[in-house]
Each structure stands twice: as structure tokens, then as C-alpha cells.
Design a protein around this motif. Structure first.
Motif, PDB file in Angstrom:
ATOM      1  N   UNK A   1       0.525  -1.041   0.516  1.00 28.97           N
ATOM      2  CA  UNK A   1      -0.191  -0.053  -0.205  1.00 28.97           C
ATOM      3  C   UNK A   1       0.940   1.279  -0.183  1.00 28.97           C
ATOM      4  N   UNK A   2       2.506   0.982  -0.072  1.00 26.03           N
ATOM      5  CA  UNK A   2       2.743   2.236  -0.265  1.00 26.03           C
ATOM      6  C   UNK A   2       3.541   2.347  -1.180  1.00 26.03           C
ATOM      7  N   UNK A   3       3.249   4.605  -1.274  1.00 30.28           N
ATOM      8  CA  UNK A   3       3.324   5.184  -3.182  1.00 30.28           C
ATOM      9  C   UNK A   3       5.031   4.495  -2.975  1.00 30.28           C
ATOM     10  N   UNK A   4       5.235   4.569  -4.385  1.00 22.81           N
ATOM     11  CA  UNK A   4       5.879   4.119  -5.473  1.00 22.81           C
ATOM     12  C   UNK A   4       6.831   5.912  -6.028  1.00 22.81           C
ATOM     13  N   UNK A   5       5.846   6.608  -6.307  1.00 27.50           N
ATOM     14  CA  UNK A   5       6.174   8.500  -6.208  1.00 27.50           C
ATOM     15  C   UNK A   5       6.329   8.186  -8.211  1.00 27.50           C
ATOM     16  N   UNK A   6       7.252   6.648  -8.616  1.00 28.85           N
ATOM     17  CA  UNK A   6       7.471   7.168 -10.038  1.00 28.85           C
ATOM     18  C   UNK A   6       6.749   5.483 -11.136  1.00 28.85           C
ATOM     19  N   UNK A   7       6.356   5.182 -10.151  1.00 30.21           N
ATOM     20  CA  UNK A   7       6.061   3.347 -11.001  1.00 30.21           C
ATOM     21  C   UNK A   7       4.926   4.180 -12.259  1.00 30.21           C
ATOM     22  N   UNK A   8       4.638   4.706 -12.757  1.00 27.00           N
ATOM     23  CA  UNK A   8       3.561   5.772 -13.864  1.00 27.00           C
ATOM     24  C   UNK A   8       5.069   6.424 -14.855  1.00 27.00           C
ATOM     25  N   UNK A   9       5.723   6.400 -14.215  1.00 31.82           N
ATOM     26  CA  UNK A   9       6.970   7.465 -15.545  1.00 31.82           C
ATOM     27  C   UNK A   9       7.924   5.778 -16.482  1.00 31.82           C
ATOM     28  N   UNK A  10       8.201   6.595 -17.618  1.00 31.44           N
ATOM     29  CA  UNK A  10       9.286   5.707 -18.201  1.00 31.44           C
ATOM     30  C   UNK A  10      10.215   5.281 -17.479  1.00 31.44           C
ATOM     31  N   UNK A  11      10.775   4.262 -18.048  1.00 30.25           N
ATOM     32  CA  UNK A  11      12.236   3.982 -17.115  1.00 30.25           C
ATOM     33  C   UNK A  11      13.182   4.518 -17.219  1.00 30.25           C
ATOM     34  N   UNK A  12      13.929   5.616 -17.988  1.00 29.99           N
ATOM     35  CA  UNK A  12      14.776   6.659 -17.794  1.00 29.99           C
ATOM     36  C   UNK A  12      14.635   7.400 -17.052  1.00 29.99           C
ATOM     37  N   UNK A  13      12.687   7.910 -15.962  1.00 24.30           N
ATOM     38  CA  UNK A  13      12.799   8.549 -15.152  1.00 24.30           C
ATOM     39  C   UNK A  13      12.096   7.895 -14.441  1.00 24.30           C
ATOM     40  N   UNK A  14      12.983   6.468 -13.655  1.00 21.03           N
ATOM     41  CA  UNK A  14      12.188   6.441 -12.657  1.00 21.03           C
ATOM     42  C   UNK A  14      13.605   5.748 -11.903  1.00 21.03           C
ATOM     43  N   UNK A  15      13.809   5.914 -10.572  1.00 28.42           N
ATOM     44  CA  UNK A  15      14.625   6.103 -10.082  1.00 28.42           C
ATOM     45  C   UNK A  15      15.043   3.878  -9.967  1.00 28.42           C
ATOM     46  N   UNK A  16      16.497   3.612  -9.886  1.00 25.66           N
ATOM     47  CA  UNK A  16      16.063   2.303 -10.700  1.00 25.66           C
ATOM     48  C   UNK A  16      15.365   1.357  -9.272  1.00 25.66           C
ATOM     49  N   UNK A  17      15.117  -0.473 -10.334  1.00 27.47           N
ATOM     50  CA  UNK A  17      14.531  -0.616  -8.781  1.00 27.47           C
ATOM     51  C   UNK A  17      15.722  -1.285  -7.896  1.00 27.47           C
ATOM     52  N   UNK A  25      15.751  12.685 -13.722  1.00 24.32           N
ATOM     53  CA  UNK A  25      14.454  13.833 -13.510  1.00 24.32           C
ATOM     54  C   UNK A  25      12.757  13.118 -13.571  1.00 24.32           C
ATOM     55  N   UNK A  26      11.960  13.876 -13.340  1.00 23.70           N
ATOM     56  CA  UNK A  26      11.216  13.377 -13.963  1.00 23.70           C
ATOM     57  C   UNK A  26      10.652  15.117 -14.844  1.00 23.70           C
ATOM     58  N   UNK A  27      11.847  15.214 -15.969  1.00 28.08           N
ATOM     59  CA  UNK A  27      11.172  15.889 -16.692  1.00 28.08           C
ATOM     60  C   UNK A  27      10.294  15.618 -17.737  1.00 28.08           C
ATOM     61  N   UNK A  28       9.287  14.547 -17.858  1.00 24.65           N
ATOM     62  CA  UNK A  28       8.073  14.612 -19.275  1.00 24.65           C
ATOM     63  C   UNK A  28       6.972  15.356 -18.318  1.00 24.65           C
ATOM     64  N   UNK A  29       6.567  16.015 -16.661  1.00 17.70           N
ATOM     65  CA  UNK A  29       6.153  16.479 -16.054  1.00 17.70           C
ATOM     66  C   UNK A  29       7.020  17.276 -15.458  1.00 17.70           C
ATOM     67  N   UNK A  53       5.415  20.058 -13.664  1.00 21.41           N
ATOM     68  CA  UNK A  53       4.975  20.284 -12.655  1.00 21.41           C
ATOM     69  C   UNK A  53       5.901  19.129 -11.119  1.00 21.41           C
ATOM     70  N   UNK A  54       5.516  18.264 -11.847  1.00 27.14           N
ATOM     71  CA  UNK A  54       6.757  17.217 -11.062  1.00 27.14           C
ATOM     72  C   UNK A  54       8.213  17.110 -10.799  1.00 27.14           C
ATOM     73  N   UNK A  55       8.708  17.570 -11.958  1.00 28.81           N
ATOM     74  CA  UNK A  55       9.770  18.139 -12.354  1.00 28.81           C
ATOM     75  C   UNK A  55      10.365  19.263 -11.314  1.00 28.81           C
ATOM     76  N   UNK A  56       9.799  20.555 -11.627  1.00 25.94           N
ATOM     77  CA  UNK A  56      10.280  21.345 -10.734  1.00 25.94           C
ATOM     78  C   UNK A  56      10.155  21.321  -8.545  1.00 25.94           C
ATOM     79  N   UNK A  57       8.396  20.815  -8.686  1.00 23.41           N
ATOM     80  CA  UNK A  57       8.653  20.888  -7.242  1.00 23.41           C
ATOM     81  C   UNK A  57       8.680  19.459  -6.543  1.00 23.41           C
ATOM     82  N   UNK A  58       9.045  18.282  -7.479  1.00 23.18           N
ATOM     83  CA  UNK A  58       9.373  17.180  -6.523  1.00 23.18           C
ATOM     84  C   UNK A  58      11.307  16.203  -6.942  1.00 23.18           C
ATOM     85  N   UNK A  59      11.585  17.255  -7.953  1.00 20.17           N
ATOM     86  CA  UNK A  59      13.381  17.097  -8.467  1.00 20.17           C
ATOM     87  C   UNK A  59      13.646  18.157  -8.132  1.00 20.17           C
ATOM     88  N   UNK A  60      13.269  19.427  -8.497  1.00 11.35           N
ATOM     89  CA  UNK A  60      14.063  20.287  -8.575  1.00 11.35           C
ATOM     90  C   UNK A  60      15.138  20.334  -7.075  1.00 11.35           C
TER      91      UNK A  60
END
Length: 377
Positions: A193-209, A273-277, A279-286
């Protein structure tokens, strides 16, 4: 709270069920009474700050809601030890003419209506808190004479409910926030039930599993990181006059990434970084998020250093965890329970101590299992 069919009583049922597993205190009522007394003192301290600093004290509502929630927790723990029904005590407290009920929309899933009980007259804040303080002081006699506890518990609950109202809070909000806080601290989370934060992003924008990062220290004293044979980040030193091995602190960012699934610092290091979004790139990865993680890491390190880097520690202080929660409020990681933060800190420092002892090594992260480990070079 008026009877077993009201929404508020159902809330009490749920509250008691949820917080019971978080009660790790001794069966003796003494420590519980002292805790209850201390939390009421916390309510009065928060109210004093609010009166003194007015709108400058922006954390008033959160702080006082937390203190009222902790008071409710200790009250439930006391009733548990005295084998009394908190629901029945609540019903007794509001059965006088001091209370009235109103029909209000319930926040239950079925959307039914419920009767919500409120005090008829609104007291001034200072008299309400002084009365609450007097009532909790009378509870202390239960430590030596637990006979007829209802005689002091019912008046205390009456004062407690009136103090909640005059503080501008909701009893339901107090109970729900305390469930979130205590279960997040004391109950191991269901990882599914825990959040993953980047599972919906492309592999190159996810932290490696899964990742293995090599840490080496050269004769110059500088520390280097290498992932998949490629150097990442800049070489680090301790940046302090008296060496304390902070040059290996990236271990903590890797622990955050593996266990919390969050690390804007690691995202920057490996350029994922999650540059495809935007808002996320600036607020969460900036830059600001990076500064928050770096600052938090340095703050924890300054305290861990005085505790031999948490060696032989089985837990992290609740005060530290609450400060962490304040630190990361507004960022996605605020959705991680405090119990998970504790794991990330303890496991991260276990790996740090090995890296420190060997002046390097391989840090092994597994986001699927939410683990971090160590292997010598």
C-alpha cells in the motif's frame, strides 16, 4: 458520542481498534497518567504560543491538534488499563444540559446523517484550558487510589471536549490525525500500500529498482561514486575541520531511494529526474527538494554522530521522526509513514558504518524489497 448509534461513537470504535496495536507502554497506569498530564501541558503550551505570537505562530493548529490527539491516546490507554469503556465515559460526559446535538452530514462512506454533540456555551480559551489542567491534575490520584475512577474521568472528558471546541478543532479530525500519526510510527506498514512516486513514469525517469553503487576513497581523501562503471556526482570530502566521514553520506540518499522510494539527490546524481512532467520536475525533483533532503540528512547526521552513528540502536526517537515529518511537509515523501523513515535511517546507518570502517564498498539497493545492503570492494 451520545449513544452507540451516532457517527461519533462509530468513530470512537474505529479509533480504539486502530490505536490499540500502538500501545507499547507498561501495564502500570503510572506512566500513562504522567503521559496524559504531559500532553495536557503540551496543549497549554501551544495555546500560550498562539496567544503570544498570534498569526506569526503558523504551526498552531497542527501543533495543538497533535497535542489533543496524544491526550486522547493516553486517555484510551488509561481506560484500557482500568478496564473501562471510553465510549461509555464519553456518553456520560455529554449527557448533561451543557451539550446539544445537531443533525449533520456524516463523513462515513455510506453518506448517512448523524447527530453531532457540541457544547451549548463557548468558553474563553484561557478558562477552558485552566479547567482542563485542574481536571487532569485530579486524575493523578488514580495512581495511588484507582477506586471509582469514573468520578474523575468523566469531568476530565467534559473539560477535554470543551477545550477542543474552544480551540477551533474537530474531535473527528483530532482522532483521525492521531490514528495516522501513531500507526505510522508504531505499526509496520503493508508495503503493497506504500507509494512508489514514479511507477507511472518511463524507465529513464524512474529510480532503478535495483542498483549497486561503488564507493571508493582515494589517497587524496576524496570519495568517488560509480554506478554501472560510470562515475556519478562530484568527489566529496568531509567539508569540516574535524573529520567525521561525512564524505560517505550519499549512503543515506541511497537508503532513501531504496526504502522510501524518494531521493531528489539521487535522481540528480544519476540524471533520472521526471522531466516529462514539468510540475513534478520542478516541485519534487528540483533544487529546493534537493536542498531539503541534503539539509535533513546533515541534521540527522549531526545527531547520529553523538550516538556513535546509531550503533546498537533499535529505534529512532519519536521527536526526531516528528521533526522529519515537519521537514518534508509539502513533498511527496510526506506520505511515507514514520515507521518507514525509521527503517531507512537505521538501515542506512548500518551500511554507513560498514562503508566508514572499510573506507568504501558497494552499496546494494533493492526498491522492490525496500532494502539496502553492503558488500566490500
Amino acid at each position: 458520542m451520545a449513544n452507540r448509534n451516532t457517527h461519533s461513537t462509530l468513530l470512537i470504535d474505529e479509533y480504539l481498534r486502530q490505536v490499540a496495536p500502538t500501545d507499547k507502554m507498561p501495564e502500570d497506569i503510572g506512566p500513562v497518567l504522567f503521559g496524559l498530564f504531559g500532553e495536557v501541558g503540551g496543549i497549554m503550551t501551544a495555546a500560550k504560543k498562539h496567544h503570544r505570537e498570534k498569526e506569526v505562530f503558523v504551526g498552531y493548529r497542527l501543533m495543538v491538534e497533535e497535542e489533543f490527539g496524544d491526550t486522547l491516546w493516553y486517555l484510551a490507554a488509561l481506560c484500557r488499563r482500568l478496564e473501562l469503556s471510553l465510549e461509555e465515559l464519553l456518553s456520560a460526559a455529554i449527557s448533561t444540559d451543557d451539550y446539544s446535538s445537531i443533525l449533520a452530514a456524516s463523513d462515513m462512506e455510506n453518506g448517512t446523517l448523524a447527530r453531532i454533540v457540541i457544547p451549548r456555551q463557548v468558553m474563553a480559551l484561557d478558562p477552558a484550558l485552566l479547567t482542563l489542567g485542574e481536571a487532569v491534575s485530579r486524575l493523578l490520584r488514580l495512581a495511588s487510589d484507582p477506586t471509582n475512577p469514573e468520578a474523575v474521568l468523566v469531568p476530565f472528558i467534559d473539560c477535554y471536549l470543551k477545550a477542543i471546541q474552544v480551540s477551533g478543532l474537530s474531535f473527528g479530525d483530532v482522532a483521525r490525525s492521531n490514528i495516522t500519526k501513531t500507526r505510522g510510527r508504531f505499526v509496520a506498514p503493508d508495503t503493497s500500500t506504500l507509494p512508489t512516486f514514479d511507477s507511472q513514469f518511463k524507465e529513464e525517469e524512474r529510480l532503478p529498482d535495483k542498483f549497486e553503487i561503488e564507493i571508493t576513497q582515494r589517497k587524496s581523501g576524496q570519495c568517488y561514486l560509480r554506478l554501472n562503471g560510470v562515475f556519478v556526482g562530484d568527489p566529496l570530502t568531509d567539508n569540516i575541520h574535524k573529520s567525521d566521514d561525512y564524505r560517505f553520506h550519499d549512503v543515506f540518499h541511497f537508503a532513501h531511494a531504496a526504502i522510501l522510494h524518494w531521493s531528489p539527490v539521487m535522481r540528480a546524481l544519476i540524471k533520472q529526474k521526471r522531466k516529462s512532467d514539468k510540475r513534478i520536475d520542478e516541485a519534487q525533483d528540483g533544487g529546493r527538494a534537493i536542498v531539503v533532503e541534503e539539509g535533513l540528512t546533515a541534521w540527522i547526521f549531526s545527531r547520529a554522530k553523538d550516538l556513535n552513528f546509531l550503533e546498537d540502536q533499535q529505534s529512532v526517537s519519536f521527536d526526531m521522526l516528528k521533526t522529519i515529518a515537519d521537514f518534508v511537509r509539502g513533498y511527496e515523501v510526506e506520505h511515507c509513514p514514520l515507521n518507514l523513515w525509521e527503517r531507512a535511517i537505521l538501515d542506512g546507518y548500518a551500511v554507513f558504518r560498514q562503508v566508514r570502517a572499510n573506507k568504501g564498498g558497494v552499496v546494494i539497493g533493492d526498491r522492490i524489497k525496500r532494502t539496502i545492503g553492503y558488500r566490500p570492494l
